[in-house]
Write a protein that holds these residues in place. Structure first.
Motif, PDB file in Angstrom:
ATOM      1  N   THR A  33      18.665  17.955   1.997  1.00  0.00           N
ATOM      2  CA  THR A  33      18.614  17.287   0.704  1.00  0.00           C
ATOM      3  C   THR A  33      19.127  15.861   0.798  1.00  0.00           C
ATOM      4  O   THR A  33      18.582  14.956   0.174  1.00  0.00           O
ATOM      5  CB  THR A  33      19.443  18.067  -0.338  1.00  0.00           C
ATOM      6  N   TYR A  34      20.154  15.681   1.578  1.00  0.00           N
ATOM      7  CA  TYR A  34      20.730  14.352   1.758  1.00  0.00           C
ATOM      8  C   TYR A  34      20.431  13.858   3.167  1.00  0.00           C
ATOM      9  O   TYR A  34      20.471  14.626   4.122  1.00  0.00           O
ATOM     10  CB  TYR A  34      22.250  14.389   1.531  1.00  0.00           C
ATOM     11  N   GLY A  35      20.140  12.591   3.278  1.00  0.00           N
ATOM     12  CA  GLY A  35      19.830  12.007   4.585  1.00  0.00           C
ATOM     13  C   GLY A  35      21.015  12.058   5.529  1.00  0.00           C
ATOM     14  O   GLY A  35      22.156  11.889   5.115  1.00  0.00           O
ATOM     15  N   ARG A  36      20.718  12.318   6.801  1.00  0.00           N
ATOM     16  CA  ARG A  36      21.750  12.318   7.849  1.00  0.00           C
ATOM     17  C   ARG A  36      21.237  11.495   9.021  1.00  0.00           C
ATOM     18  O   ARG A  36      20.807  12.032  10.038  1.00  0.00           O
ATOM     19  CB  ARG A  36      22.037  13.748   8.308  1.00  0.00           C
ATOM     20  N   PRO A  37      21.243  10.148   8.900  1.00  0.00           N
ATOM     21  CA  PRO A  37      20.717   9.312   9.974  1.00  0.00           C
ATOM     22  C   PRO A  37      21.496   9.427  11.283  1.00  0.00           C
ATOM     23  O   PRO A  37      21.031   8.971  12.320  1.00  0.00           O
ATOM     24  CB  PRO A  37      20.795   7.899   9.402  1.00  0.00           C
ATOM     25  N   ASP A  38      22.658  10.058  11.245  1.00  0.00           N
ATOM     26  CA  ASP A  38      23.445  10.250  12.462  1.00  0.00           C
ATOM     27  C   ASP A  38      22.892  11.360  13.345  1.00  0.00           C
ATOM     28  O   ASP A  38      23.257  11.479  14.510  1.00  0.00           O
ATOM     29  CB  ASP A  38      24.907  10.537  12.110  1.00  0.00           C
ATOM     30  N   SER A  63      13.155  16.952  16.946  1.00  0.00           N
ATOM     31  CA  SER A  63      12.600  15.846  16.170  1.00  0.00           C
ATOM     32  C   SER A  63      13.432  15.654  14.909  1.00  0.00           C
ATOM     33  O   SER A  63      13.831  16.625  14.269  1.00  0.00           O
ATOM     34  CB  SER A  63      11.149  16.158  15.801  1.00  0.00           C
ATOM     35  N   ALA A  64      13.697  14.404  14.573  1.00  0.00           N
ATOM     36  CA  ALA A  64      14.427  14.069  13.346  1.00  0.00           C
ATOM     37  C   ALA A  64      13.653  12.976  12.619  1.00  0.00           C
ATOM     38  O   ALA A  64      13.367  11.929  13.190  1.00  0.00           O
ATOM     39  CB  ALA A  64      15.839  13.602  13.665  1.00  0.00           C
ATOM     40  N   SER A  74      17.971   9.295   0.304  1.00  0.00           N
ATOM     41  CA  SER A  74      17.302   9.521   1.586  1.00  0.00           C
ATOM     42  C   SER A  74      17.239  11.018   1.872  1.00  0.00           C
ATOM     43  O   SER A  74      17.969  11.810   1.287  1.00  0.00           O
ATOM     44  CB  SER A  74      18.031   8.798   2.715  1.00  0.00           C
ATOM     45  N   GLN A  75      16.327  11.383   2.758  1.00  0.00           N
ATOM     46  CA  GLN A  75      16.148  12.781   3.134  1.00  0.00           C
ATOM     47  C   GLN A  75      15.899  12.839   4.637  1.00  0.00           C
ATOM     48  O   GLN A  75      15.305  11.936   5.225  1.00  0.00           O
ATOM     49  CB  GLN A  75      14.958  13.381   2.394  1.00  0.00           C
ATOM     50  N   THR A  76      16.366  13.912   5.282  1.00  0.00           N
ATOM     51  CA  THR A  76      16.170  14.116   6.713  1.00  0.00           C
ATOM     52  C   THR A  76      15.466  15.441   6.943  1.00  0.00           C
ATOM     53  O   THR A  76      15.850  16.449   6.360  1.00  0.00           O
ATOM     54  CB  THR A  76      17.523  14.103   7.463  1.00  0.00           C
ATOM     55  N   SER A  77      14.426  15.414   7.777  1.00  0.00           N
ATOM     56  CA  SER A  77      13.721  16.628   8.186  1.00  0.00           C
ATOM     57  C   SER A  77      13.960  16.816   9.667  1.00  0.00           C
ATOM     58  O   SER A  77      13.848  15.879  10.456  1.00  0.00           O
ATOM     59  CB  SER A  77      12.222  16.501   7.917  1.00  0.00           C
ATOM     60  N   LEU A  78      14.311  18.057  10.054  1.00  0.00           N
ATOM     61  CA  LEU A  78      14.647  18.334  11.439  1.00  0.00           C
ATOM     62  C   LEU A  78      13.778  19.451  12.004  1.00  0.00           C
ATOM     63  O   LEU A  78      13.476  20.423  11.306  1.00  0.00           O
ATOM     64  CB  LEU A  78      16.106  18.791  11.557  1.00  0.00           C
ATOM     65  N   GLN A  79      13.405  19.305  13.253  1.00  0.00           N
ATOM     66  CA  GLN A  79      12.795  20.383  14.011  1.00  0.00           C
ATOM     67  C   GLN A  79      13.786  20.742  15.104  1.00  0.00           C
ATOM     68  O   GLN A  79      14.183  19.886  15.898  1.00  0.00           O
ATOM     69  CB  GLN A  79      11.453  19.959  14.610  1.00  0.00           C
TER      70      GLN A  79
END
Length: 83
Positions: A33-38, A63-64, A74-79
Motif C-alpha cells: 500500500t505504501y511505497g518502499r523505495p528501499d 523484481s521491485a 507511492s506504491q511498491t509491487s514486488l515479485q
C-alpha cells in the motif's frame, strides 16, 4: 561377497541422480500500500501475516516496481522467490 559390490553399485547409481535434483522455487507477488523505495532486487526479506509455511520461508526480491502517484503517494509491487 560379490553381491555386496553389486548392491553398492546399484545404490550409487540410484543416489547419483538425487544430487542433481533441485526443488522448484516458490514465487510470491505482493503489492504494498505504501511505497518502499528501499526494497531493491536481490534484497532478502521476510513476510508476516500469511500462513505459517509462507511466513517461515526465506525470500529474495526478484523484481521491485515503484510507482509515484499524482497525489503524492507511492506504491511498491514486488515479485519474490523462495530461497
Amino acid at each position: 561377497m560379490a553381491w555386496r559390490s553389486v548392491a553398492a553399485s546399484r545404490l550409487a547409481k540410484t543416489n547419483e541422480g538425487r544430487e542433481h535434483t533441485t526443488r522448484a522455487a516458490t514465487n510470491l507477488t505482493l503489492s504494498l500500500t505504501y511505497g518502499r523505495p528501499d526494497i531493491t532486487p536481490e534484497t532478502k526479506i521476510t513476510v508476516t501475516g500469511f500462513k505459517a509455511e509462507i511466513n517461515a520461508q526465506k525470500w529474495i526480491v526478484v523484481s521491485a516496481r515503484h510507482e509515484m502517484h499524482g497525489t503524492g503517494g507511492s506504491q511498491t509491487s514486488l515479485q519474490l522467490e523462495s530461497l
